[in-house]
Design an enzyme around this catalytic site. Structure first.
Site, PDB file in Angstrom:
ATOM      1  CG  ASP A  10      -1.843   1.202   1.293  1.00 37.87           C
ATOM      2  OD1 ASP A  10      -2.301   1.640   0.217  1.00 37.87           O
ATOM      3  OD2 ASP A  10      -2.102   1.725   2.395  1.00 37.87           O
ATOM      4  CB  SER A  11       0.229   4.782  -0.690  1.00 37.18           C
ATOM      5  OG  SER A  11      -0.907   4.945   0.149  1.00 37.18           O
ATOM      6  CB  CYS A  73      -3.144   0.594  -2.535  1.00 34.35           C
ATOM      7  SG  CYS A  73      -3.112   2.319  -3.031  1.00 34.35           S
ATOM      8  CD  GLU A 151       0.713   6.593   5.587  1.00 30.83           C
ATOM      9  OE1 GLU A 151       1.872   6.426   5.960  1.00 30.83           O
ATOM     10  OE2 GLU A 151      -0.050   5.639   5.297  1.00 30.83           O
ATOM     11  CB  CYS A 183      -9.115   5.188   0.377  1.00 33.88           C
ATOM     12  SG  CYS A 183      -7.458   5.490   1.026  1.00 33.88           S
ATOM     13  CG  HIS A 185      -4.728   5.156   4.332  1.00 33.46           C
ATOM     14  ND1 HIS A 185      -4.248   4.609   3.171  1.00 33.46           N
ATOM     15  CD2 HIS A 185      -3.637   5.576   5.029  1.00 33.46           C
ATOM     16  CE1 HIS A 185      -2.916   4.698   3.170  1.00 33.46           C
ATOM     17  NE2 HIS A 185      -2.525   5.273   4.289  1.00 33.46           N
TER      18      HIS A 185
HETATM   19  N1  DGL Z   1      -4.646   3.209   0.765  1.00 34.39           N
HETATM   20  C1  DGL Z   1      -4.598   3.883  -0.504  1.00 34.39           C
HETATM   21  C2  DGL Z   1      -5.865   3.557  -1.305  1.00 34.39           C
HETATM   22  O1  DGL Z   1      -6.505   2.609  -1.037  1.00 34.39           O
HETATM   23  C3  DGL Z   1      -4.334   5.312  -0.257  1.00 34.39           C
HETATM   24  C4  DGL Z   1      -4.002   6.059  -1.501  1.00 34.39           C
HETATM   25  C5  DGL Z   1      -3.117   7.239  -1.297  1.00 34.39           C
HETATM   26  O2  DGL Z   1      -1.984   7.054  -0.853  1.00 34.39           O
HETATM   27  O3  DGL Z   1      -3.563   8.328  -1.664  1.00 34.39           O
HETATM   28  O4  DGL Z   1      -6.248   4.204  -2.220  1.00 34.39           O
END
Ligand code: DGL
Length: 262
Positions: A10-11, A73, A151, A183, A185
């Site tokens: 993931d990011s 993600c 984050e 998302c 997050h």
């Molecule tokens: N968890 C990522 C998602 O599902 C976050 C994306 C991001 O870093 O903007 O889209």
């Protein structure tokens, strides 16, 4: 092959919401999780940049010997999964906003989708919305700023609540009865979102569906871990391990969180 780990990326820390679902369904599996937090948020990047980062993350996980990769993600899935599936031999599981179940069950015929700019502007998101939400008004909202707050450990801050209030207002005005969290997050925001939305609105995310799909694909290829021992879990993050630790605490599993200069 079956005792090799499942890879996830993931990011940042958001994909741990998916890891929890998969781990609870498949407790004997080993995991390697990559949080590319230094490059978060992906949602504000160009499709080319999201693809480049997704390739980098995939190659890291392949070098760790993963038998399957979960792209935990939505932004990376909607922008890169076709390329990843066409390029690498192992199976990839992606995650997309759960528009289909929301559209099927909505009585008001109005569904809210909270996701990143990168997801909402992707071709895959548009084709899913077109194919599975006929006759439904979709109220899209970019969650700009939310990933950054999560984050930096500000999940429960006044800024997070203020942003959510602003983002949910147009959806409440439209009388949505389903809110899709697009998302990984955002499941961590559910307690705050529940306080802000009318009680009759159902909140859905794709975590459980991704876990079931992961199990189905491993079963199909005969690759479920056959041991009865519990799996081990290795997390890599390229900012600070302290950012990730709270998101994996409290889960009963043998875990290790490492810093990665990546
Ligand atoms: N968890 C990522 C998602 O599902 C976050 C994306 C991001 O870093 O903007 O889209």
């Amino acid at each position: 092959m079956s005792n090799l780990p499942i890879g996830m990326f993931d990011s940042g820390v958001g994909g741990t919401s998916i890891w929890k679902e998969i781990h609870s369904l498949l407790p004997h599996e080993h995991f390697v999780y990559l949080a590319d937090s230094r490059n978060a948020p992906y949602g504000e990047k160009s499709p080319d940049e999201i693809l480049r980062l997704s390739i980098k993350n995939t190659e890291f996980l392949l070098n760790k010997g993963c038998k399957l990769i979960v792209v935990a993600c939505n932004t990376a899935t909607t922008n890169a999964i076709d390329y990843l599936r066409n390029t690498y031999k192992i199976p990839f599981i992606g995650i997309e906003p759960a528009i289909k179940p929301a559209a099927l069950n909505s009585k008001s015929k109005r569904v809210g989708v909270l996701a990143t700019k990168g997801t909402l502007s992707s071709t895959l998101f548009h084709s899913t919305a077109q194919n599975h939400a006929e006759g439904i008004e979709i109220i899209e909202q970019q969650g700009k700023g939310l990933v950054e707050l999560i984050e930096k450990g500000a999940l429960h801050s006044a800024s997070t609540r203020a942003l959510l209030k602003e983002f949910l207002k147009p959806m409440i005005a439209k009388d949505i009865d389903y809110l899709v969290l697009g998302c990984t997050h955002y499941p961590y925001l559910i307690p705050i979102i529940k306080e802000l939305l009318p009680e009759h609105v159902t909140i859905i995310d794709s975590g459980e569906a991704v876990a079931r799909q992961t199990k189905a694909i491993l079963e199909k290829f005969g690759n479920l871990n056959k041991t009865l021992d519990f799996g081990t879990h290795r997390f890599y993050i390229n900012t600070d391990v302290k950012v990730l630790e709270p998101f994996v605490l409290g889960v009963d599993a043998q875990k290790e969180v490492r810093f990665l200069d990546f």
